[in-house]
Write an enzyme that holds these catalytic residues in place. Structure first.
Site, mmCIF file in Angstrom:
data_model
loop_
_atom_site.group_PDB
_atom_site.id
_atom_site.type_symbol
_atom_site.label_atom_id
_atom_site.label_comp_id
_atom_site.label_asym_id
_atom_site.label_seq_id
_atom_site.Cartn_x
_atom_site.Cartn_y
_atom_site.Cartn_z
ATOM 1 N N LYS A 269 -14.921 17.561 9.789
ATOM 2 C CA LYS A 269 -15.830 17.572 10.925
ATOM 3 C C LYS A 269 -16.070 19.025 11.346
ATOM 4 O O LYS A 269 -15.193 19.674 11.896
ATOM 5 C CB LYS A 269 -15.238 16.779 12.089
ATOM 6 C CG LYS A 269 -16.241 16.613 13.204
ATOM 7 C CD LYS A 269 -15.874 15.520 14.161
ATOM 8 C CE LYS A 269 -17.128 15.174 14.940
ATOM 9 N NZ LYS A 269 -17.022 14.077 15.803
ATOM 10 N N GLU B 103 -5.772 -3.771 -1.141
ATOM 11 C CA GLU B 103 -6.179 -4.871 -0.259
ATOM 12 C C GLU B 103 -7.316 -5.716 -0.839
ATOM 13 O O GLU B 103 -7.573 -6.822 -0.373
ATOM 14 C CB GLU B 103 -6.658 -4.315 1.094
ATOM 15 C CG GLU B 103 -5.585 -3.747 1.984
ATOM 16 C CD GLU B 103 -5.253 -2.276 1.719
ATOM 17 O OE1 GLU B 103 -5.500 -1.815 0.576
ATOM 18 O OE2 GLU B 103 -4.748 -1.616 2.615
ATOM 19 N N TRP C 288 -20.533 16.029 9.809
ATOM 20 C CA TRP C 288 -19.537 15.664 8.806
ATOM 21 C C TRP C 288 -19.855 16.318 7.469
ATOM 22 O O TRP C 288 -21.002 16.381 7.064
ATOM 23 C CB TRP C 288 -19.502 14.146 8.621
ATOM 24 C CG TRP C 288 -19.067 13.396 9.844
ATOM 25 C CD1 TRP C 288 -19.863 12.677 10.678
ATOM 26 C CD2 TRP C 288 -17.745 13.295 10.365
ATOM 27 N NE1 TRP C 288 -19.101 12.124 11.686
ATOM 28 C CE2 TRP C 288 -17.801 12.487 11.521
ATOM 29 C CE3 TRP C 288 -16.501 13.807 9.966
ATOM 30 C CZ2 TRP C 288 -16.679 12.185 12.280
ATOM 31 C CZ3 TRP C 288 -15.381 13.503 10.720
ATOM 32 C CH2 TRP C 288 -15.474 12.699 11.865
ATOM 33 N N THR D 50 0.871 -1.181 0.000
ATOM 34 C CA THR D 50 0.000 0.000 0.000
ATOM 35 C C THR D 50 0.906 1.228 0.000
ATOM 36 O O THR D 50 2.080 1.132 0.344
ATOM 37 C CB THR D 50 -0.881 0.032 1.254
ATOM 38 O OG1 THR D 50 -0.012 0.062 2.384
ATOM 39 C CG2 THR D 50 -1.773 -1.189 1.338
HETATM 40 P P1 ADP Z 1 -3.572 4.504 -2.070
HETATM 41 O O1 ADP Z 1 -3.753 4.576 -0.588
HETATM 42 O O2 ADP Z 1 -2.199 4.643 -2.580
HETATM 43 O O3 ADP Z 1 -4.521 5.396 -2.798
HETATM 44 P P2 ADP Z 1 -5.031 2.290 -3.131
HETATM 45 O O4 ADP Z 1 -4.845 2.500 -4.563
HETATM 46 O O5 ADP Z 1 -5.118 0.931 -2.593
HETATM 47 O O6 ADP Z 1 -3.878 2.990 -2.385
HETATM 48 O O7 ADP Z 1 -6.269 3.170 -2.723
HETATM 49 C C1 ADP Z 1 -7.442 2.702 -2.190
HETATM 50 C C2 ADP Z 1 -8.285 3.875 -1.782
HETATM 51 O O8 ADP Z 1 -8.569 4.709 -2.923
HETATM 52 C C3 ADP Z 1 -9.633 3.512 -1.244
HETATM 53 O O9 ADP Z 1 -9.564 3.137 0.105
HETATM 54 C C4 ADP Z 1 -10.402 4.810 -1.448
HETATM 55 O O10 ADP Z 1 -10.137 5.746 -0.416
HETATM 56 C C5 ADP Z 1 -9.830 5.357 -2.726
HETATM 57 N N1 ADP Z 1 -10.725 5.030 -3.839
HETATM 58 C C6 ADP Z 1 -10.619 4.015 -4.706
HETATM 59 N N2 ADP Z 1 -11.617 4.049 -5.604
HETATM 60 C C7 ADP Z 1 -12.399 5.105 -5.296
HETATM 61 C C8 ADP Z 1 -13.598 5.665 -5.829
HETATM 62 N N3 ADP Z 1 -14.202 5.169 -6.907
HETATM 63 N N4 ADP Z 1 -14.115 6.750 -5.213
HETATM 64 C C9 ADP Z 1 -13.524 7.296 -4.136
HETATM 65 N N5 ADP Z 1 -12.396 6.810 -3.592
HETATM 66 C C10 ADP Z 1 -11.828 5.733 -4.155
#
Ligand code: ADP
Length: 554
Positions: free
Chosen positions: A448, A337, A453, A191
């Site tokens: 917040k 994940e 929120w 990650t």
């Molecule tokens: P990073 O933390 O580097 O961005 P990831 O690519 O695994 O790693 O990112 C996952 C996160 O990206 C999700 O937990 C979410 O917060 C965000 N995310 C992924 N797809 C979407 C989406 N369609 N809309 C909003 N947020 C998204």
């Protein structure tokens, strides 16, 4: 009674073997550093991938050993996707956009044994080599320049350096797949580590095969052999969202952009090799469509191309802009994940003919519909599961056969996994009765204000609908009276003008007064993360000492 079915392990090797034999004419096109195109057939790909696997075995790779890749998107990287697991190894894609210290830390934590690296990325490797001693560095001559090979000196901690192409040319003729259990690992990704150290996720044969099958379904990505796939998402970003595996499975054609990811390069590539399916984060498509519209007649967009966009919230305005040019955007939600696809938009028959065009666009601006085999739930502040009414928001939690249940070599943390075995995603969302997931925010990005929120995603979406706005990111800034208040950072399109008051009035009808950002800052660019998303952490740092005008806060 027992089932009568064979207990045959799910295996990437089986998918690969079938593709090599059934689709030898399918093409893999890669853009080289000099922007020329290199073409391979699946027939050649099959031979080369098996040669890579045979070579890795010959070099002494043992089952479970990690082989890191530091590569752009191209055919040799795709060879690693199947060749490393075929030899019993675990492919570990290193994110070349991280700092050298971070890459070195990750390679060391994963205990990577070999490294496969593009020659043009060797200078980056030199910068992190001190953090981790690879046993072998296999250089892919991406630029075409000769590779300076070298015998290693294990006593001095010096790795042997090999030429990828030479190794393949000298590969043993005979190759046999390494026996495996379906739960054996095939690949790992870390990650990004925006909070704390990066954490490793290890995918198995089983999880990857199931993810590939689900992903290619008609009511998912509808991936088919006739598709031409352009993966702009880097192959180190959640394995390019798993698409290299599923596209090989169905025999689709690949068009790899190599290191050329600027909008003009992508538009040029689309003229040469028009894709039917492309994937990337929203920032890529925002920049691409703006450049396209600013240069009428210079390029033609591939008619009917569908774009899978995710990794961050996709503004509704962007989806509408693409639709205007005859291209559809399907938004997906997922994480490293979750392999990563957990939900994806599709035109659900239960809604066809029942909702207006505007309502369809609103649906497209959600994270889409939960895909088969993934379970999602929303846990409210009271710790109870929320109803799927589209309104109640809470923490999004996930469970399923391709969702990680732990992190590699990290003690189980109750902040990341619940007692009953669900992944805590760190996202705040609502699910509606049709199964559409609406991501309100990352927990850490929610604002917040006075005990209520505010969703930064909703505000960004509304601001980006203004024709003068190129990009917008909304962050929480500490406030003495209201705890936090939203501050919007806006980048205008070249030559466009709009003032803060006009923008506030533009979005006002969609929000309660207290939800509107008190301050709109016009900035030159929004910082990007290593995977190309808006980097709000950097913006929060920039505004950490912000002092509010006394009357601010509704
Ligand atoms: P990073 O933390 O580097 O961005 P990831 O690519 O695994 O790693 O990112 C996952 C996160 O990206 C999700 O937990 C979410 O917060 C965000 N995310 C992924 N797809 C979407 C989406 N369609 N809309 C909003 N947020 C998204």
């Amino acid at each position: 009674m027992k089932s009568t079915m064979m207990s045959v392990p799910l295996s990437l090797n089986t998918l690969f073997e079938r593709s090599g034999k059934l689709f030898p004419q399918s093409e893999i096109v890669s853009r080289l550093p000099d922007k020329s195109l290199r073409r391979h057939t699946y027939g050649q790909y099959y031979q080369r991938t098996r040669a890579l696997a045979a070579t890795l075995k010959k070099l002494g790779l043992r089952k479970g050993d990690r082989v890191a890749t530091l590569c752009w998107n191209h055919h040799a990287h795709l060879e690693c996707y199947f060749g490393i697991p075929a030899a019993g190894g675990v492919m570990h894609t290193l994110n070349l956009r991280l700092s050298p210290d971070e890459i070195g830390w990750i390679a060391h934590h994963a205990q990577d044994r070999f490294l496969i690296v593009d020659d043009i990325l060797l200078p980056l490797y030199q910068q992190f080599a001190k953090h981790h001693a690879f046993e072998r560095v296999i250089v892919f001559p991406f630029s075409g320049a000769p590779v300076a090979t070298r015998d290693g000196d294990p006593h001095a901690g010096e790795p042997a350096v090999d030429d990828y192409e030479q190794l393949l040319a000298d590969a043993p003729d005979h190759f046999e797949y390494v026996e495996h259990d379906e739960n054996d690992p095939v690949a790992m990704c870390y990650t990004s580590g925006t909070t704390g150290r990066p954490k490793g996720v290890a995918y198995s044969h089983r999880s990857t095969v199931i993810h590939s099958l689900v992903q290619s379904m008609p009511d998912c990505m509808a991936l088919a052999g006739r598709d031409v796939v352009l993966p702009v998402t880097p192959m180190f970003h959640a394995n390019s969202w798993g698409v290299p595996y599923s596209a090989v499975m169905v025999g689709a054609k690949f068009v790899f952009p190599g290191p050329h990811l600027h909008p003009e390069d992508l538009l040029d590539l689309m003229q040469l090799e028009p894709p039917t399916l492309s994937l990337g984060v929203p920032t890529i498509w925002l920049a691409l469509i703006q450049l396209y519209e600013a240069n009428p007649g210079k390029w033609t967009l591939p008619a009917g191309m569908r774009s899978l966009v995710g990794g961050a919230a996709v503004p509704e305005a962007l989806i509408r802009q693409f639709a205007k040019h005859g291209m559809s955007i399907a938004q997906g939600w997922g994480m490293t994940e979750t392999s990563p696809l957990a939900s994806l938009f599709y035109e659900k028959p239960s809604l066809i003919g029942k909702i207006s065009e505007d309502e369809w666009f609103a649906r497209r601006a959600t994270g889409g519909v939960i895909v088969p085999l993934v379970q999602l739930r929303i846990i409210g502040e009271d710790g109870k599961a929320c109803d799927w009414n589209g309104k109640d928001v809470g923490e999004l939690q996930a469970r399923g056969p391709y969702i990680t249940g732990a992190y590699h070599e990290v003690e189980q943390d109750p902040d990341k996994f619940t007692d009953d075995g669900w992944l805590r995603t760190g996202d705040v969302a609502a699910i509606d009765s049709e199964g559409f997931v609406r991501i309100a925010d990352r927990t850490k990005d929610l604002i917040k204000s006075g005990g209520e929120w505010i969703s930064s995603v909703d505000l960004e979406n509304a601001i980006m609908a203004h024709p003068a706005v190129a990009e917008a990111a909304v962050i929480a800034v500490a406030h003495p009276k209201w705890t936090e208040r939203p501050l919007a950072c806006v980048v205008l399109k070249p030559g466009a003008r709009v003032d803060a008051q006009t923008l506030r009035e533009f979005i006002a009808p969609k929000f309660a007064r207290w939800q509107l950002p008190d301050v709109i800052e016009f900035i030159d660019a929004i910082p990007r993360t290593s995977t190309g998303k808006f980097w709000k952490l950097k913006l929060r740092e920039r505004y950490v000492d912000w002092s509010w005008p006394t009357q601010s806060g509704a």
